[in-house]
Write an enzyme that holds these catalytic residues in place. Structure first.
Site, mmCIF file in Angstrom:
data_model
loop_
_atom_site.group_PDB
_atom_site.id
_atom_site.type_symbol
_atom_site.label_atom_id
_atom_site.label_comp_id
_atom_site.label_asym_id
_atom_site.label_seq_id
_atom_site.Cartn_x
_atom_site.Cartn_y
_atom_site.Cartn_z
ATOM 1 N N HIS A 65 0.839 -1.207 0.000
ATOM 2 C CA HIS A 65 0.000 0.000 0.000
ATOM 3 C C HIS A 65 0.875 1.258 0.000
ATOM 4 C CE1 HIS A 65 0.051 1.511 4.257
ATOM 5 N NE2 HIS A 65 0.192 0.258 4.608
ATOM 6 N N GLU A 213 -5.205 1.566 2.470
ATOM 7 C CA GLU A 213 -5.025 0.485 3.445
ATOM 8 C C GLU A 213 -5.278 0.992 4.853
ATOM 9 O OE1 GLU A 213 -2.795 -2.140 6.296
ATOM 10 O OE2 GLU A 213 -2.636 0.000 5.966
ATOM 11 N N GLU A 214 -4.820 2.216 5.108
ATOM 12 C CA GLU A 214 -4.856 2.747 6.482
ATOM 13 C C GLU A 214 -6.271 3.036 6.979
ATOM 14 O OE1 GLU A 214 -2.427 2.744 8.439
ATOM 15 O OE2 GLU A 214 -0.592 2.790 7.267
ATOM 16 N N ASP A 236 4.065 -5.221 4.009
ATOM 17 C CA ASP A 236 3.788 -4.074 4.873
ATOM 18 C C ASP A 236 4.872 -4.010 5.940
ATOM 19 O OD1 ASP A 236 2.449 -1.895 6.110
ATOM 20 O OD2 ASP A 236 0.499 -2.776 5.656
ATOM 21 N N HIS A 323 3.862 4.871 12.686
ATOM 22 C CA HIS A 323 2.868 5.960 12.728
ATOM 23 C C HIS A 323 3.390 7.162 13.517
ATOM 24 C CE1 HIS A 323 -0.934 3.553 11.360
ATOM 25 N NE2 HIS A 323 0.134 3.315 10.626
HETATM 26 ZN ZN LIG Z 1 0.831 -0.312 6.568
#
Ligand SMILES: [Zn+2]
Length: 360
Positions: A65, A213-214, A236, A323
């Site tokens: 992604h 995706e998020e 990922d 993140h």
């Molecule tokens: Zn990811």
């Protein structure tokens, strides 16, 4: 890693791609991969699909992604301060004092996000975890009219997209989740073509830069709907456990620079995992094993469930500080992941059977 592949990675990190706003990065990817692919297209959802190989062979989908967590302008107050909602999973503590960029139709507007200084916080406020509603973006505007001349409600926002090289081939910056994974599936196509040589690939490879995706694995789902893969591998990031306060007993022992992380568990086809392990060993690619006993929180989840089921693998890139503005990964790891995926594509043949246990 070739110089142009490294430059492509650095450009991807510098290109904004909050979920739902991936057009800029897909254009960058299209320009990079078009000379190496038989066909490159972008579907109506925004997924980019690059294809090479034997159109009659088994369909292999590699999914990385390209979207990153971000924010979205939701309000501009009378003084020109900007309020935003989140796209994807944020820890608000990670946002205090960050340099930000608001991406408008006419370009980037630099901004900062913060809250009132520690000197002015009362005792209760100092103890409290700060919420997003106590923070705002400041673009330096003198009033709402001046801010609105440049910024519109619904414009996407990212952290300042800077890449910071660290020691030992480590790099840090926002969006390693999952521009690293996107890079590996695109780079794998280029390398698979070279590995296959004049005879070409036995499989029909689709390298896909998936979107959204998020916010719920949405692009992988629609991309699979268009491709109908027989075999799929999602790439990922995963949590590295080689920094303070991460519990190896819970997370496993995963190191930056330790190589691709090959996942095993019910969301993973056992024969796909076994082949990835075998290919890593025969090609001297370092690898690490990880287990997950539930549906994975990434594209592998929806890929396995497409149609009557897809033989699905999950390869991950170890990542510290996921993140945040300072996500850290090893360039050696992404190089090795691309190599492993290229070998998987080159080895895939029409008579491969991924039915668990084999045909009865
Ligand atoms: Zn990811």
């Amino acid at each position: 890693m070739q110089d142009n592949a490294r430059a492509f990675f650095e450009q991807a990190i510098a290109t904004p791609s909050p979920s739902g706003y991936e057009e800029r990065i897909q254009k960058l990817i299209r320009d990079y991969i078009t000379p190496h692919a038989d066909r490159v297209r972008i579907d109506v959802h925004g997924n980019l699909i690059a294809e090479i190989g034997n159109a009659d062979g088994p369909r292999l989908m590699l999914a990385g992604h390209c979207d990153q967590i971000g924010m979205l302008v939701s309000h501009i107050d009378e003084n020109g301060f900007v309020y935003a909602q989140t796209i994807g999973g944020w820890d608000p503590q990670q946002l205090i004092g960050q340099a930000m960029s608001i991406w408008t139709d006419s370009g980037e507007v630099p901004a900062v996000i913060s809250r009132k200084p520690i000197h002015l916080l009362n005792q209760d406020e100092r103890k409290k975890v700060v919420g997003l509603d106590e923070m705002w973006l400041d673009v330096g505007a003198s009033c709402d009219k001046q801010a609105r001349e440049k910024i519109r409600i619904g414009d996407p926002i990212t952290l300042d997209l800077q890449l910071r090289p660290l020691m030992n081939s480590l790099v840090s910056g926002p969006g390693m989740d999952n521009k690293t994974g996107m890079w590996t599936v695109i780079e794998a196509l280029r390398r698979a073509k070279a590995l296959a040589g004049a005879g070409g690939l036995g499989c029909h490879l689709h390298s896909v830069s998936t979107v959204q995706e998020e916010i719920g694995l949405r692009g992988a789902k629609t991309a699979a709907g268009g491709i109908h893969p027989d075999v799929a591998i999602a790439v990922d990031v995963t949590h590295a456990s080689d920094c303070p306060t991460i519990d190896k007993n819970k997370q496993g022992d995963l190191r930056l620079g330790g190589g691709p992380v090959i996942f095993r568990g019910p969301n993973i086809n056992p024969k796909v995992a076994a082949r990835l392990i075998e290919l890593a060993e025969t090609n001297n690619i370092p690898y690490q094993l990880a287990a997950i006993g539930r549906a994975t929180p990434n594209d592998a989840n929806v890929l396995q469930l497409h149609g009557a089921g897809v033989a699905t693998g999950l390869v991950a890139i170890p990542n510290r500080y996921m993140h945040s503005a300072v996500e850290a990964i090893s360039l050696d790891d992404i190089d090795h992941v691309a190599q492993l995926l290229a070998h998987f594509a080159a080895a895939l043949k029409s008579d491969d059977d991924f039915t668990p246990g084999g045909q009865i």
